[in-house]
Design a protein around this motif. Structure first.
Motif, mmCIF file in Angstrom:
data_model
loop_
_atom_site.group_PDB
_atom_site.id
_atom_site.type_symbol
_atom_site.label_atom_id
_atom_site.label_comp_id
_atom_site.label_asym_id
_atom_site.label_seq_id
_atom_site.Cartn_x
_atom_site.Cartn_y
_atom_site.Cartn_z
ATOM 1 N N VAL A 107 24.308 -32.143 -31.205
ATOM 2 C CA VAL A 107 23.441 -32.143 -30.013
ATOM 3 C C VAL A 107 22.213 -33.013 -30.261
ATOM 4 C CG1 VAL A 107 22.087 -30.721 -28.426
ATOM 5 C CG2 VAL A 107 24.240 -29.849 -29.333
ATOM 6 N N LEU A 133 21.025 -36.341 -28.241
ATOM 7 C CA LEU A 133 19.673 -36.394 -27.668
ATOM 8 C C LEU A 133 18.935 -37.646 -28.152
ATOM 9 C CD1 LEU A 133 18.023 -34.443 -25.866
ATOM 10 C CD2 LEU A 133 17.103 -33.429 -27.955
ATOM 11 N N ARG A 174 18.844 -38.082 -15.192
ATOM 12 C CA ARG A 174 19.642 -39.050 -15.959
ATOM 13 C C ARG A 174 19.902 -38.541 -17.382
ATOM 14 N NH1 ARG A 174 16.987 -44.709 -13.709
ATOM 15 N NH2 ARG A 174 17.817 -44.453 -11.608
ATOM 16 N N VAL A 211 20.225 -35.359 -18.257
ATOM 17 C CA VAL A 211 21.261 -34.316 -18.169
ATOM 18 C C VAL A 211 22.639 -34.967 -18.044
ATOM 19 C CG1 VAL A 211 22.201 -32.508 -16.672
ATOM 20 C CG2 VAL A 211 19.760 -32.532 -17.207
ATOM 21 N N GLN A 212 22.715 -35.965 -17.176
ATOM 22 C CA GLN A 212 24.002 -36.651 -16.990
ATOM 23 C C GLN A 212 24.468 -37.283 -18.304
ATOM 24 O OE1 GLN A 212 25.760 -36.663 -14.052
ATOM 25 N NE2 GLN A 212 24.187 -35.229 -13.392
ATOM 26 N N MET A 241 23.644 -36.442 -21.387
ATOM 27 C CA MET A 241 24.033 -35.436 -22.380
ATOM 28 C C MET A 241 25.430 -34.892 -22.076
ATOM 29 S SD MET A 241 21.750 -35.066 -24.772
ATOM 30 C CE MET A 241 21.853 -33.439 -25.501
ATOM 31 N N ARG A 242 25.711 -34.680 -20.807
ATOM 32 C CA ARG A 242 27.054 -34.178 -20.450
ATOM 33 C C ARG A 242 28.116 -35.208 -20.829
ATOM 34 N NH1 ARG A 242 25.145 -32.083 -14.570
ATOM 35 N NH2 ARG A 242 24.318 -30.061 -15.209
ATOM 36 N N LEU A 282 28.217 -35.426 -25.033
ATOM 37 C CA LEU A 282 28.671 -34.307 -25.855
ATOM 38 C C LEU A 282 30.144 -34.000 -25.600
ATOM 39 C CD1 LEU A 282 25.589 -31.954 -25.531
ATOM 40 C CD2 LEU A 282 26.385 -33.100 -27.601
ATOM 41 N N GLU A 301 22.206 -40.036 -5.970
ATOM 42 C CA GLU A 301 21.404 -39.515 -7.085
ATOM 43 C C GLU A 301 20.296 -38.583 -6.599
ATOM 44 O OE1 GLU A 301 19.768 -41.120 -11.299
ATOM 45 O OE2 GLU A 301 19.041 -42.215 -9.548
ATOM 46 N N ASP A 331 21.317 -30.289 -8.836
ATOM 47 C CA ASP A 331 21.811 -30.058 -10.191
ATOM 48 C C ASP A 331 20.696 -29.411 -11.014
ATOM 49 O OD1 ASP A 331 22.866 -30.054 -12.671
ATOM 50 O OD2 ASP A 331 23.279 -32.191 -12.787
ATOM 51 N N GLY A 353 20.806 -28.327 -14.091
ATOM 52 C CA GLY A 353 20.782 -28.727 -15.507
ATOM 53 C C GLY A 353 20.672 -27.531 -16.435
ATOM 54 N N ASP A 388 22.836 -25.824 -17.837
ATOM 55 C CA ASP A 388 23.767 -25.839 -18.972
ATOM 56 C C ASP A 388 23.164 -26.525 -20.191
ATOM 57 O OD1 ASP A 388 23.854 -28.106 -17.285
ATOM 58 O OD2 ASP A 388 25.660 -28.823 -18.295
ATOM 59 N N LEU A 389 22.043 -27.247 -19.964
ATOM 60 C CA LEU A 389 21.383 -27.918 -21.096
ATOM 61 C C LEU A 389 20.607 -26.932 -21.970
ATOM 62 C CD1 LEU A 389 20.744 -30.893 -22.165
ATOM 63 C CD2 LEU A 389 22.241 -30.678 -20.182
ATOM 64 N N LEU A 438 22.371 -25.600 -24.992
ATOM 65 C CA LEU A 438 22.669 -26.709 -25.912
ATOM 66 C C LEU A 438 21.424 -27.088 -26.715
ATOM 67 C CD1 LEU A 438 24.892 -28.802 -23.502
ATOM 68 C CD2 LEU A 438 25.620 -27.911 -25.722
ATOM 69 N N LEU A 439 20.280 -27.125 -26.048
ATOM 70 C CA LEU A 439 19.045 -27.448 -26.763
ATOM 71 C C LEU A 439 18.677 -26.322 -27.733
ATOM 72 C CD1 LEU A 439 16.858 -29.109 -23.969
ATOM 73 C CD2 LEU A 439 18.280 -30.201 -25.699
ATOM 74 N N ALA A 485 20.846 -24.480 -29.234
ATOM 75 C CA ALA A 485 21.774 -24.627 -30.365
ATOM 76 C C ALA A 485 21.327 -25.751 -31.295
ATOM 77 C CB ALA A 485 23.186 -24.917 -29.844
ATOM 78 N N ALA A 486 20.661 -26.750 -30.719
ATOM 79 C CA ALA A 486 20.245 -27.908 -31.522
ATOM 80 C C ALA A 486 19.143 -27.564 -32.504
ATOM 81 C CB ALA A 486 19.778 -29.035 -30.604
#
Lengths: 177, 300
Positions: free
Chosen positions: A104, A108, A149, A151-152, A154-155, A158, B7, B14, B16, B18-19, B22-23, B25-26
């Motif tokens: 991750v 990043l 951008r 978030v996009q 990272m998806r 990963l 956009e 959106d 976000g 789900d981030l 993940l962060l 976990a990082a």
């Protein structure tokens, strides 16, 4: 050297949290530790002048963001860029938590700095967009764009199984509480 | 800005969220027992030392004379001679030539007028007052607005220096600014006579020394040792440095030659139209890795 007791207590209480934020900004533990220590040196100089009602967390966060932004000017700090994400080790590796963290962080680290900063402040520090904008010295619209951008990206960066595993663990953890 | 058509809509809907895991976990593999206060303690100690050190640079001659009072058996000790030579040399202008694994470097400094220039490893740095001007060329170049070729930046501050150890300071700052090396030499310990030395137009003595990197408790494998040659007038002529960067066989060897003491050094800041402050340039991407081991690719 005897340091101010309140300062020491604050660092012991909140230092680890800011170290984690610094890790997400820098991508590497040593660099994160250096960044937090440099920020704490600056904070300590201002500590006695700080209004006791002022939130030292917010003050330190601001120093962290600004210091990180200006750090690259010290060219000797530059680091070796990694061209791709590290391969994910198999279950036999036994250090899955570290491996996921590294994957991750590597993803990043490939984001442009402003995108990464916006993402970390918004989703790790959990700050509202207006506060992120104020910290980064830009408009809320710009923050929204950076975050979206980021978030996009990272998806996209990963692996699906990493995202699925982490989110499943998170849901399980939330459900069990 | 050419954004995809939807956009704006995506940004609104959106979340976000789900981030967040993940962060989290990082940062889950955080090392235990990190002493975040050590940098502040070092900086506080350094602040107490820096004031007398700065005063001694301003009165280098007087300091050199005073230091020679430190004697062993009536004669100045090797340590006193080296310390005096470093103080005396650091107060004079000089030319410098560096040989190191990254290639040769040449420059000149005038500490009294606070100017200097250095070409090293394909790069060029100017020092004017407290500002460094770095020519934006080579693999470390970053995208700059049209017409800008120099990056201006303040020199390293206390906070920067407080967290580097002496070895890192010499390794990284030495080629850019050899005055730092002379400054650090004044904290040399275990100084011993190592025989006669000579070079073009000078004769003198060589001394071996070590500099204990006690500041860098985080990276205890670092150490700095070498020899310094001092001429008959008490000026540093050659520094032969070994910086051990940790691990068996990992060291960096550099030779720094000083000469033409008293030379006139003229350096002016680049034209303002060609200069941009680093604060106005976005940080290049970096990822994991050890500091000082390479350079980032220019951003597309």
């Amino acid at each position: 050297v005897d340091l101010d007791a309140d300062f020491v207590a604050f660092v012991r209480r909140r230092g680890d949290h800011h170290l984690r934020t610094a890790l997400l900004l820098t991508g590497e533990w040593h660099a994160a530790e250096d960044l937090v220590q440099a920020a704490l040196v600056k904070l300590y100089r201002a500590w006695r002048r700080l209004d006791t009602a002022e939130d030292p967390d917010a003050y330190l966060r601001r120093i962290l963001v600004n210091t990180h932004r200006s750090w690259w000017r010290a060219r000797w700090r530059r680091e070796v860029p990694v061209t791709g994400l590290p391969e994910r080790p198999g279950p036999a590796d036994g250090e899955d938590r570290h491996a996921v963290g590294q994957i991750v962080r590597s993803a990043l680290a490939t984001l442009p700095a402003r995108q990464r900063t916006a993402l970390v402040l918004r989703y790790f520090e959990d700050l509202p967009e207006a506060e992120v904008a104020e910290l980064m010295g830009c408009g809320v619209g710009t923050v929204k764009t950076h975050v979206h951008r980021g978030v996009q990206a990272m998806r996209r960066l990963l692996p699906d199984d990493v995202r699925a595993d982490v989110n499943a663990d998170h849901r399980q953890g939330s459900g069990s509480r | 800005v050419n954004r995809p058509f939807d956009e704006e809509n995506d940004m609104t809907h959106d979340s976000g969220d789900d981030l967040r895991p993940l962060l989290a976990a990082a940062v889950a593999d955080a090392p235990e027992h990190t002493d975040l206060l050590s940098g502040v303690r070092r900086a506080q100690r350094r602040r107490r030392v820096l004031v007398p050190a700065a005063a001694s640079v301003a009165t280098a001659g007087a300091v050199a004379a005073a230091i020679t009072v430190v004697t062993v058996g009536g004669a100045p000790s090797a340590q006193a001679k080296v310390t005096a030579a470093a103080a005396q040399s650091a107060g004079k202008s000089f030319h410098v030539h560096i040989s190191s694994p990254k290639g040769p470097g040449d420059g000149a400094f005038d500490p009294a007028r606070r100017v200097g220039h250095m070409r090293y490893g394909g790069g060029e740095t100017l020092f004017v007052g407290g500002t460094m001007y770095i020519r934006n060329t080579g693999p470390k170049a970053v995208p700059l607005p049209r017409g800008k070729v120099w990056l201006s930046a303040p020199g390293p501050n206390d906070a920067d220096l407080a967290q580097m150890g002496t070895a890192i300071e010499v390794l990284k700052l030495g080629p850019q600014n050899p005055q730092y090396v002379l400054g650090r030499l004044r904290s040399a310990t275990n100084v011993r006579e190592a025989g006669a030395a000579s070079g073009p137009g000078w004769t003198g003595h060589r001394y071996s020394f070590t500099i204990a990197d006690t500041k860098n408790v985080k990276r205890p494998g670092l150490s700095l040792s070498g020899t310094v040659s001092v001429d008959s007038e008490g000026l540093v002529r050659v520094l032969d440095l070994n910086v051990r960067t940790g691990g068996p066989g990992r060291s960096q060897h550099s030779v720094v030659e000083f000469g033409d003491y008293g030379v006139r050094v003229d350096v002016t800041a680049p034209p303002a139209g060609q200069t941009i402050s680093v604060d106005k340039v976005e940080q290049p991407r970096t990822t994991g890795g050890r500091p000082g081991k390479g350079s980032p690719s220019p951003r597309p």
